[in-house]
Design a protein around this motif. Structure first.
Motif, short mmCIF file in Angstrom:
data_model
loop_
_atom_site.label_atom_id
_atom_site.label_comp_id
_atom_site.label_asym_id
_atom_site.label_seq_id
_atom_site.Cartn_x
_atom_site.Cartn_y
_atom_site.Cartn_z
N VAL A 182 -7.64 13.22 8.05
CA VAL A 182 -7.30 12.69 6.73
C VAL A 182 -7.62 11.20 6.70
O VAL A 182 -7.53 10.51 7.72
CB VAL A 182 -5.82 12.92 6.37
N ARG A 183 -8.02 10.72 5.52
CA ARG A 183 -8.44 9.34 5.38
C ARG A 183 -7.78 8.72 4.14
O ARG A 183 -8.37 8.72 3.06
CB ARG A 183 -9.96 9.25 5.24
N PRO A 184 -6.57 8.21 4.29
CA PRO A 184 -5.94 7.55 3.15
C PRO A 184 -6.71 6.27 2.80
O PRO A 184 -6.90 5.40 3.66
CB PRO A 184 -4.53 7.21 3.67
N LEU A 185 -7.20 6.17 1.58
CA LEU A 185 -7.95 4.99 1.15
C LEU A 185 -7.00 3.97 0.52
O LEU A 185 -6.28 4.28 -0.44
CB LEU A 185 -9.03 5.39 0.15
N PRO A 238 0.82 -1.20 0.00
CA PRO A 238 0.00 0.00 0.00
C PRO A 238 0.86 1.26 0.00
O PRO A 238 1.91 1.31 0.63
CB PRO A 238 -0.80 -0.12 1.30
N VAL A 239 0.42 2.26 -0.73
CA VAL A 239 1.15 3.52 -0.83
C VAL A 239 0.28 4.64 -0.27
O VAL A 239 -0.86 4.81 -0.70
CB VAL A 239 1.53 3.83 -2.30
N LEU A 240 0.82 5.38 0.67
CA LEU A 240 0.09 6.48 1.28
C LEU A 240 0.19 7.74 0.43
O LEU A 240 1.21 8.00 -0.21
CB LEU A 240 0.64 6.78 2.68
N ASP A 241 -0.87 8.51 0.41
CA ASP A 241 -0.90 9.80 -0.28
C ASP A 241 -0.15 10.81 0.58
O ASP A 241 -0.65 11.26 1.61
CB ASP A 241 -2.35 10.23 -0.49
N ASN A 298 -13.18 -0.67 -0.03
CA ASN A 298 -14.47 -1.31 0.20
C ASN A 298 -15.35 -0.47 1.12
O ASN A 298 -16.56 -0.41 0.94
CB ASN A 298 -14.27 -2.71 0.79
N ASP A 299 -14.73 0.16 2.14
CA ASP A 299 -15.49 1.05 3.02
C ASP A 299 -16.14 2.18 2.20
O ASP A 299 -17.30 2.54 2.42
CB ASP A 299 -14.59 1.68 4.08
N ASN A 300 -15.35 2.71 1.28
CA ASN A 300 -15.85 3.80 0.43
C ASN A 300 -17.02 3.32 -0.43
O ASN A 300 -18.04 4.01 -0.54
CB ASN A 300 -14.72 4.32 -0.45
N GLY A 350 -18.51 9.92 -1.78
CA GLY A 350 -17.93 8.95 -0.86
C GLY A 350 -17.23 9.57 0.33
O GLY A 350 -17.56 10.68 0.77
N ILE A 351 -16.27 8.84 0.86
CA ILE A 351 -15.53 9.27 2.04
C ILE A 351 -14.50 10.32 1.63
O ILE A 351 -13.62 10.04 0.82
CB ILE A 351 -14.81 8.08 2.71
N PRO A 352 -14.59 11.55 2.15
CA PRO A 352 -13.63 12.59 1.74
C PRO A 352 -12.23 12.28 2.25
O PRO A 352 -12.05 11.81 3.38
CB PRO A 352 -14.20 13.86 2.39
N ALA A 353 -11.24 12.55 1.42
CA ALA A 353 -9.86 12.29 1.81
C ALA A 353 -9.41 13.23 2.93
O ALA A 353 -8.56 12.86 3.74
CB ALA A 353 -8.93 12.44 0.60
N ARG A 354 -9.99 14.41 2.99
CA ARG A 354 -9.62 15.37 4.02
C ARG A 354 -10.85 16.15 4.46
O ARG A 354 -11.67 16.56 3.63
CB ARG A 354 -8.56 16.34 3.51
N ARG A 355 -10.97 16.34 5.76
CA ARG A 355 -12.00 17.21 6.31
C ARG A 355 -11.42 17.84 7.57
O ARG A 355 -11.27 17.19 8.59
CB ARG A 355 -13.28 16.43 6.64
N GLY A 356 -11.08 19.12 7.45
CA GLY A 356 -10.39 19.76 8.55
C GLY A 356 -9.01 19.14 8.73
O GLY A 356 -8.25 18.98 7.78
N ARG A 357 -8.70 18.75 9.95
CA ARG A 357 -7.40 18.11 10.20
C ARG A 357 -7.48 16.59 10.07
O ARG A 357 -6.48 15.90 10.25
CB ARG A 357 -6.89 18.51 11.58
#
Length: 372
Positions: A153-156, A4-7, A123-125, A144-151
């Motif tokens: 972050v949600r790496p998919l 897996p590669v993180l953004d 799959n969660d998304n 779907g699930i936003p990658a960022r909201r405020g502080r």
């Protein structure tokens, strides 16, 4: 194995990251990936919702031991979610999310974390989007699930990559037994619907993720148009202009202006109300909207009587080129300039025949204001 590669745009070098770790595969994988970056400070937070008894205690002990082994600072928290849900009339799932995120935000502030990283997979998304589709969501829900909201972050990450990564490195994790229960709608989508979709079209979850990214760009564009309209209208929304703009833009402008989501039914009700004549009141949950003359803007060329005004505002005359006295609902005001406005403690929509409008017109010279 595809690692897996993180953004990295979500986790820039030099930042302090608070990882929310439940002990499940996704969050354990995220914690390990973040700590291996080497150029960020890593913290770990775990929240016990007080729902699963001994299993919850097991999860907390597991995450604490893992953090000790990896040398990651550990910050536990606990709450009585069932009691919070009952006190606030919420579902257990909604209450758990509110209490958990409140804990994460508080911990991040106390520890000086720049971002809060929560673990989600593709799959969660897909589950989120399918569930929202079934409930009749709009375009925003399909993003779907936003990658960022405020502080936050949600790496998919792809679910298969997560499982292969943990297996290859021999990293343990715990399983939440409630994930196998089929009485929850989200679980049925995860256990029944998505596997069927994958059998029909392999890579369905990744395809849904690509769709959500495309739709997120469209949603951002429509939202920007709504923001432009709100900036143009200011604190008062002209009802006639509101009804004239495309519905997708009007819906987003009203939702942003009212400070919350707006269902299709409520949006349609507001538009019908805005297009009506004379005085009126529209009751919305937590809101009362009045239709009445009370906010007006005019020039030498045209008169616009249709406006929405927030209830908190008070009468405020502006301008400076000519003078006129105006009596509106028993209150007297001095009007100056060819451009003027009244801000009243009501929401206002189109009412060109309102008696108060005629009173204002008769009080102003024809050279200053001409009814359109």
């Amino acid at each position: 194995m595809s690692e897996p590669v993180l953004d990295r745009s979500l986790l820039p070098a030099g930042c302090t990251v608070l990882c929310a770790v439940s002990g499940g595969a996704d969050s354990v994988c995220l914690l390990d990936l973040v700590r291996r970056l080497g150029d960020v400070t890593v913290l770990c937070a775990h929240f016990d919702h007080g729902i699963r008894g001994a299993e919850s205690a097991r999860d907390a002990a597991f995450v604490e031991a893992l953090c000790k082994e990896w040398g990651v600072p550990f910050f536990p928290g606990r709450g009585d979610v069932p009691a919070y849900a009952a006190a606030n009339g919420l579902s257990i799932e909604t209450a758990a999310r509110e209490v958990r995120y409140a804990f994460l935000e508080r911990t991040a502030k106390e520890q000086g974390a720049d971002v809060i990283a929560t673990a989600h997979n593709l799959n969660d998304n897909a589950e989120t989007i399918l569930f929202r589709m079934a409930r009749g969501t709009g375009l925003r829900g399909l993003t779907g699930i936003p990658a960022r909201r405020g502080r936050i972050v949600r790496p998919l990450l792809p679910r298969r990559d997560i499982e292969e990564y943990l297996t290859a490195r021999g990293i343990p994790h715990v399983e939440d037994s409630t994930n196998a229960e089929t009485d929850a709608a989200r679980n049925r989508i995860r256990l029944d619907v998505l596997p069927r979709l994958e059998s029909i079209h392999p890579g369905a979850a990744a395809g849904i993720a690509r769709m959500s990214e495309t739709l997120a760009e469209d949603e951002a564009f429509l939202a920007s148009l709504a923001e432009e309209k709100l900036a143009l209208w200011g604190e008062a929304i002209p009802g006639a202009e509101l009804c004239a703009v495309p519905r997708p833009v009007a819906r987003r402008a009203l939702a942003r202006w009212l400070g919350g989501e707006l269902s299709r039914e409520r949006f349609d009700a507001l538009l019908r109300f805005a297009a009506g004549d004379g005085d009126g009141v529209l009751e919305l949950p937590g809101r009362r909207v009045r239709r009445e003359l009370g906010s007006a803007r005019g020039t030498r060329r045209r008169w616009r009587s249709a406006c929405f005004c927030p209830e908190k505002r008070s009468f405020t005359p502006v301008g400076g080129a000519f003078r006129a006295k105006v009596a509106l609902r028993g209150r007297k005001f001095k009007l100056r300039s060819t451009l003027f406005a009244f801000h009243v403690p009501i929401y206002v929509v189109n009412c060109p025949s309102h008696p108060a409008l005629r009173e204002i017109r008769s009080s102003c010279t024809a050279a200053a204001v001409r009814a359109r």
